[in-house]
Design a protein around this motif. Structure first.
Motif, PDB file in Angstrom:
ATOM      1  N   LEU A 157       0.823  -1.209   0.000  1.00 10.26           N
ATOM      2  CA  LEU A 157       0.000   0.000   0.000  1.00 10.26           C
ATOM      3  C   LEU A 157       0.856   1.258   0.000  1.00 10.26           C
ATOM      4  CD1 LEU A 157      -2.745   1.390   0.174  1.00 10.26           C
ATOM      5  CD2 LEU A 157      -2.641   1.130   2.668  1.00 10.26           C
ATOM      6  N   LEU A 158       1.927   1.270   0.799  1.00  8.78           N
ATOM      7  CA  LEU A 158       2.780   2.454   0.855  1.00  8.78           C
ATOM      8  C   LEU A 158       3.433   2.724  -0.496  1.00  8.78           C
ATOM      9  CD1 LEU A 158       3.918   4.705   2.619  1.00  8.78           C
ATOM     10  CD2 LEU A 158       5.774   3.146   3.291  1.00  8.78           C
ATOM     11  N   THR A 159       3.862   1.674  -1.170  1.00  4.62           N
ATOM     12  CA  THR A 159       4.451   1.840  -2.504  1.00  4.62           C
ATOM     13  C   THR A 159       3.440   2.450  -3.468  1.00  4.62           C
ATOM     14  OG1 THR A 159       5.931  -0.046  -2.167  1.00  4.62           O
ATOM     15  CG2 THR A 159       5.529   0.632  -4.436  1.00  4.62           C
ATOM     16  N   MET A 166       7.446   8.924  -6.651  1.00  6.93           N
ATOM     17  CA  MET A 166       8.550   8.181  -7.273  1.00  6.93           C
ATOM     18  C   MET A 166       8.537   8.338  -8.786  1.00  6.93           C
ATOM     19  SD  MET A 166       8.989   4.747  -4.960  1.00  6.93           S
ATOM     20  CE  MET A 166       7.253   4.287  -4.876  1.00  6.93           C
ATOM     21  N   ALA A 167       7.334   8.454  -9.359  1.00  7.50           N
ATOM     22  CA  ALA A 167       7.258   8.686 -10.802  1.00  7.50           C
ATOM     23  C   ALA A 167       7.829  10.045 -11.173  1.00  7.50           C
ATOM     24  CB  ALA A 167       5.805   8.584 -11.265  1.00  7.50           C
ATOM     25  N   GLY A 168       7.845  10.965 -10.208  1.00  3.68           N
ATOM     26  CA  GLY A 168       8.414  12.287 -10.448  1.00  3.68           C
ATOM     27  C   GLY A 168       9.916  12.331 -10.323  1.00  3.68           C
ATOM     28  N   ALA A 171      14.420   7.393 -12.381  1.00  8.03           N
ATOM     29  CA  ALA A 171      14.884   6.048 -12.031  1.00  8.03           C
ATOM     30  C   ALA A 171      14.752   5.759 -10.541  1.00  8.03           C
ATOM     31  CB  ALA A 171      16.335   5.854 -12.478  1.00  8.03           C
ATOM     32  N   ALA A 172      13.531   5.916  -9.996  1.00  7.40           N
ATOM     33  CA  ALA A 172      13.291   5.626  -8.585  1.00  7.40           C
ATOM     34  C   ALA A 172      13.427   4.133  -8.308  1.00  7.40           C
ATOM     35  CB  ALA A 172      11.905   6.114  -8.183  1.00  7.40           C
ATOM     36  N   GLN A 173      13.777   3.819  -7.058  1.00  3.01           N
ATOM     37  CA  GLN A 173      14.013   2.432  -6.659  1.00  3.01           C
ATOM     38  C   GLN A 173      13.141   2.084  -5.456  1.00  3.01           C
ATOM     39  OE1 GLN A 173      16.441   0.736  -8.316  1.00  3.01           O
ATOM     40  NE2 GLN A 173      17.852   2.265  -9.097  1.00  3.01           N
ATOM     41  N   VAL A 174      12.463   0.943  -5.510  1.00  4.23           N
ATOM     42  CA  VAL A 174      11.773   0.355  -4.366  1.00  4.23           C
ATOM     43  C   VAL A 174      12.545  -0.900  -3.975  1.00  4.23           C
ATOM     44  CG1 VAL A 174       9.640  -0.680  -3.507  1.00  4.23           C
ATOM     45  CG2 VAL A 174       9.542   1.230  -5.126  1.00  4.23           C
ATOM     46  N   ILE A 175      12.875  -1.011  -2.691  1.00  2.65           N
ATOM     47  CA  ILE A 175      13.692  -2.144  -2.228  1.00  2.65           C
ATOM     48  C   ILE A 175      12.977  -2.833  -1.078  1.00  2.65           C
ATOM     49  CG2 ILE A 175      15.911  -2.853  -1.252  1.00  2.65           C
ATOM     50  CD1 ILE A 175      17.027  -0.186  -2.513  1.00  2.65           C
ATOM     51  N   LEU A 176      12.671  -4.109  -1.261  1.00  4.83           N
ATOM     52  CA  LEU A 176      12.031  -4.925  -0.236  1.00  4.83           C
ATOM     53  C   LEU A 176      13.090  -5.753   0.474  1.00  4.83           C
ATOM     54  CD1 LEU A 176       9.135  -5.987  -2.534  1.00  4.83           C
ATOM     55  CD2 LEU A 176       8.721  -4.949  -0.313  1.00  4.83           C
ATOM     56  N   PRO A 217       8.171  -9.524  -9.022  1.00  5.42           N
ATOM     57  CA  PRO A 217       8.013  -9.348 -10.475  1.00  5.42           C
ATOM     58  C   PRO A 217       6.704  -8.650 -10.846  1.00  5.42           C
ATOM     59  CG  PRO A 217       8.781 -11.570  -9.961  1.00  5.42           C
ATOM     60  CD  PRO A 217       8.371 -10.942  -8.660  1.00  5.42           C
ATOM     61  N   THR A 218       5.635  -8.938 -10.099  1.00 10.36           N
ATOM     62  CA  THR A 218       4.348  -8.292 -10.372  1.00 10.36           C
ATOM     63  C   THR A 218       4.446  -6.794 -10.137  1.00 10.36           C
ATOM     64  OG1 THR A 218       3.121 -10.288  -9.768  1.00 10.36           O
ATOM     65  CG2 THR A 218       1.914  -8.206  -9.708  1.00 10.36           C
ATOM     66  N   LEU A 219       5.065  -6.407  -9.030  1.00 11.45           N
ATOM     67  CA  LEU A 219       5.220  -4.988  -8.728  1.00 11.45           C
ATOM     68  C   LEU A 219       6.147  -4.315  -9.731  1.00 11.45           C
ATOM     69  CD1 LEU A 219       5.503  -5.163  -4.834  1.00 11.45           C
ATOM     70  CD2 LEU A 219       3.503  -4.540  -6.199  1.00 11.45           C
ATOM     71  N   ALA A 220       7.184  -5.025 -10.155  1.00  9.68           N
ATOM     72  CA  ALA A 220       8.101  -4.462 -11.157  1.00  9.68           C
ATOM     73  C   ALA A 220       7.353  -4.162 -12.452  1.00  9.68           C
ATOM     74  CB  ALA A 220       9.256  -5.427 -11.412  1.00  9.68           C
ATOM     75  N   ASP A 221       6.500  -5.078 -12.871  1.00 11.74           N
ATOM     76  CA  ASP A 221       5.711  -4.849 -14.082  1.00 11.74           C
ATOM     77  C   ASP A 221       4.730  -3.694 -13.882  1.00 11.74           C
ATOM     78  OD1 ASP A 221       6.992  -6.941 -15.358  1.00 11.74           O
ATOM     79  OD2 ASP A 221       5.388  -8.393 -14.994  1.00 11.74           O
ATOM     80  N   ARG A 222       4.144  -3.625 -12.708  1.00  8.02           N
ATOM     81  CA  ARG A 222       3.134  -2.609 -12.437  1.00  8.02           C
ATOM     82  C   ARG A 222       3.703  -1.196 -12.564  1.00  8.02           C
ATOM     83  NH1 ARG A 222      -1.819  -2.408  -9.971  1.00  8.02           N
ATOM     84  NH2 ARG A 222      -2.378  -0.541  -8.810  1.00  8.02           N
ATOM     85  N   TYR A 223       4.924  -0.995 -12.079  1.00 10.96           N
ATOM     86  CA  TYR A 223       5.483   0.353 -12.019  1.00 10.96           C
ATOM     87  C   TYR A 223       6.512   0.646 -13.110  1.00 10.96           C
ATOM     88  CZ  TYR A 223       3.161   0.308  -7.505  1.00 10.96           C
ATOM     89  OH  TYR A 223       2.220   0.213  -6.515  1.00 10.96           O
ATOM     90  N   ALA A 224       6.748  -0.310 -13.996  1.00 10.72           N
ATOM     91  CA  ALA A 224       7.772  -0.120 -15.035  1.00 10.72           C
ATOM     92  C   ALA A 224       7.466   1.093 -15.898  1.00 10.72           C
ATOM     93  CB  ALA A 224       7.895  -1.371 -15.889  1.00 10.72           C
ATOM     94  N   GLY A 225       6.194   1.289 -16.217  1.00 10.58           N
ATOM     95  CA  GLY A 225       5.827   2.401 -17.076  1.00 10.58           C
ATOM     96  C   GLY A 225       6.058   3.760 -16.449  1.00 10.58           C
TER      97      GLY A 225
END
Length: 320
Positions: A157-159, A166-168, A171-176, A217-225
């Motif tokens: 949810l926070l992501t 992060m879109a602003g 090359a933002a990074q989310v790290i779990l 991988p699901t989250l990576a696909d979701r935010y790739a755009g």
């Protein structure tokens, strides 16, 4: 230029577990690594959850040391203030602030995210480090098993809520922050809340860390755009307050081999400071690792999809 141990030696360390996950593995591998460029994160902003001690504090200190402005998101602001003081004492020019957020409480996550976005329109690095290992089954305010709420639902949810900031960024990074313990567990799509069987905190912890890896991988696909990369990693065996409290026997047996928090934090800092890395992968000691070593832990794509559907429904994140 990035250097590594020869693949055969690195893989041997990883498969040996004790060697690879301990300070021995870190020190052997780190001999081949290039140092971080000074001020590599100057001008960037970062948010680290669970940053008042252990690996989280070490990550925050490392990011600040590379020039990032860092927010410590913590449940206990007094402990957060103490951590911030320690960081600024070690990094005199550090820009560090403390904000309260209970990641397990989805209402608190929403309130925190709204306040955070009111103060900044850019976030370059988001590190999901907050963790729990309850002695017995406990639930969040929304009625979710506590490890699931803290390690999976709250971070998801926070992501989502902070993704506009992060879109602003470029090359933002989310790290779990996952755990090597996830290698022992499979997904349990019929019992994601761990309601059946004997409950063990260490098992619940490892199950939720397996969920993080499965969702990456699901989250990576979701935010790739939106130009946002999503990484998952495990830090090895680290001597932290959480280990001392939740796994005292393990710590007593392995203490001479345990990594320092700074060693455990290294890959998270490296991921944050390194551009162009592939998104949606699982990392340890600056290298992509396999998600499974045991056949019994392998999940079907349908199981991953069921996990994603459950998490999206629980958090109110729209699937699309």
């Amino acid at each position: 230029m990035i250097n590594y141990l020869p693949t055969y030696l690195d893989t041997t360390l990883d498969r040996a577990v004790v060697l690879g996950y301990s300070r021995i593995g870190f020190r052997l591998r780190s001999r081949a690594w290039s140092p971080f460029p000074p001020q590599a994160l100057k001008g960037r902003t970062a948010l680290v959850t669970g940053a008042n001690s252990g690996i989280g504090k070490a990550i925050a200190a490392g990011l600040a040391g590379l020039g990032a402005s860092v927010t410590l998101a913590v449940r206990n602001t007094s402990r957060g203030d103490a951590a911030a003081s320690e960081i600024t004492a070690a990094v005199p020019d550090a820009a560090v602030r403390v904000e309260r957020c209970d990641v397990a409480d989805l209402a608190d996550v929403r309130e925190f995210a709204a306040g955070f976005l009111g103060k900044t329109d850019r976030l370059d690095v988001l590190v999901h480090n907050a963790g729990v290992m309850p002695a017995g089954r406990a639930e969040s305010k929304q009625g979710h098993e506590l490890c699931l709420a803290t390690h999976v639902l709250g971070p998801l949810l926070l992501t989502e809520l902070l993704s506009p900031a992060m879109a602003g960024a470029a090359a933002a990074q989310v790290i779990l922050m996952s755990s090597g313990g996830m290698y022992t567990q499979a997904l349990h799509p019929d019992d994601l809340e761990y309601r059946t069987g004997d409950y063990h905190g260490a098992t619940a912890y490892a199950r939720s860390k397996r969920m993080q890896v499965a969702l990456t991988p699901t989250l990576a696909d979701r935010y790739a755009g939106e130009g946002i990369s999503v990484h998952c990693m495990h830090p090895g065996w680290v001597d932290t307050p959480g280990v001392a409290t939740s796994l005292p026997k393990f710590r007593a047996l392995t203490r001479p081999l345990l990594r320092s928090p700074a060693e455990g934090a290294d890959t998270a800092i490296w991921l944050a400071a390194t551009d162009g890395l592939p998104s949606g992968r699982f990392w340890h000691d600056r290298r992509i690792r396999r998600e499974h070593y045991l056949r019994r832990t392998r999940e079907r794509s349908a199981d991953r999809n069921r996990l994603w559907q459950f998490c999206a429904a629980a958090t109110g994140v729209a699937i699309g």
